[in-house]
Design a protein around this motif. Structure first.
Motif, PDB file in Angstrom:
ATOM      1  N   SER A  31      20.794  36.638 132.337  1.00 55.49           N
ATOM      2  CA  SER A  31      21.631  35.906 131.378  1.00 55.49           C
ATOM      3  C   SER A  31      20.853  35.602 130.109  1.00 55.49           C
ATOM      4  O   SER A  31      19.697  35.179 130.164  1.00 55.49           O
ATOM      5  N   ASP A  50      25.812  38.069 130.178  1.00 58.85           N
ATOM      6  CA  ASP A  50      25.286  38.237 131.518  1.00 58.85           C
ATOM      7  C   ASP A  50      25.693  39.606 132.032  1.00 58.85           C
ATOM      8  O   ASP A  50      26.881  39.964 131.969  1.00 58.85           O
ATOM      9  N   GLU A  51      24.708  40.353 132.533  1.00 61.96           N
ATOM     10  CA  GLU A  51      24.954  41.697 133.048  1.00 61.96           C
ATOM     11  C   GLU A  51      25.715  42.557 132.038  1.00 61.96           C
ATOM     12  O   GLU A  51      26.596  43.336 132.403  1.00 61.96           O
ATOM     13  N   GLN A  96      20.824  34.670 136.737  1.00 61.46           N
ATOM     14  CA  GLN A  96      22.263  34.818 136.533  1.00 61.46           C
ATOM     15  C   GLN A  96      23.010  33.499 136.643  1.00 61.46           C
ATOM     16  O   GLN A  96      23.034  32.862 137.698  1.00 61.46           O
TER      17      GLN A  96
END
Lengths: 113, 111
Positions: A31, A50-51, A96
């Motif tokens: 993140s 995030d991701e 995360q």
């Protein structure tokens, strides 16, 4: 272990130009968060990635945008710069979704003339 | 809209004095964090408080979360020049929302 790194340290632009700021998170953090710290206004939340996906966006105009790359690094783009965009832009990373434990970089000081 | 109000905004004290800074909101937070920021650096996390009424100590720093989880305080005992900096409180309302920061308290401790 390397912390959050941001580049450049300082950036000087003129009104109407575009600025690109970069951030590398701590290894293992997926993140990335961007905050604007303007004089007298405190830290204002800009964007959360995030991701590779945008998770949350603060109350800023669309000319503030960004993205996250497959290696989890991120860049913040500010188009059509205005004088009031002059501020310290801070990037933070976390595991995360661990918003309660952010690690910040030293920031990019953007000056718009 | 600034949802976290910090007071005082500025505090200048002598080495050895005690001080308390406050962080207040009308909203309930799932957790509150305190950060310290020094010039030219990003904020550094000091502590996270989660449970209403919780008290955490970090050497000379004592952090308290209000019973209703709407406010927090930071007390420093026998302040030292190394405590100088900007103290920020931050909170998250719920999972999936980003941290909101207060404007901070600028502390100056002189020897």
């Amino acid at each position: 272990e390397a912390g959050v790194t941001q580049s450049p340290t300082h950036l000087i632009k003129t009104r109407g130009q575009q600025a690109t700021l970069r951030c590398s998170p701590i290894s293992g953090h997926t993140s990335v968060y961007w905050y604007q710290q303007a004089l007298g206004l405190g830290l204002q939340f800009l964007l959360w990635y995030d991701e590779g996906e945008e998770r949350n966006r603060g109350n800023f105009p669309p000319r503030f945008s960004g993205r996250q790359f497959p290696n989890y690094s991120s860049e913040l783009n500010v188009n059509a710069l205005e004088l009031e965009d002059s501020a310290l832009y801070l990037c933070a990373s976390s595991r995360q979704g661990a918003v309660e434990k952010l690690f910040f970089g030293s920031g990019t000081q953007l000056s718009v003339l | 809209t600034q949802l976290l109000e910090q007071s005082p905004q500025f505090l200048s004290i002598q080495e050895g004095e005690n001080l308390t800074v406050y962080c207040n909101s009308s909203s309930v937070f799932s957790s509150l964090q305190w950060y310290r920021q020094e010039p030219g650096e990003g904020p550094v996390l000091l502590v996270t408080v989660v449970t209403g009424g919780e008290v955490k100590k970090l050497k000379r720093l004592t952090f308290q979360f209000g019973d209703a989880r709407k406010d927090s305080s930071l007390h420093i005992t026998a302040a030292q020049p190394g405590d100088t900096g900007l103290y920020l409180c931050a909170g998250s309302h719920q999972a999936g929302t980003a941290l909101i920061f207060g404007k901070g308290t600028t502390l100056s401790v002189s020897s």
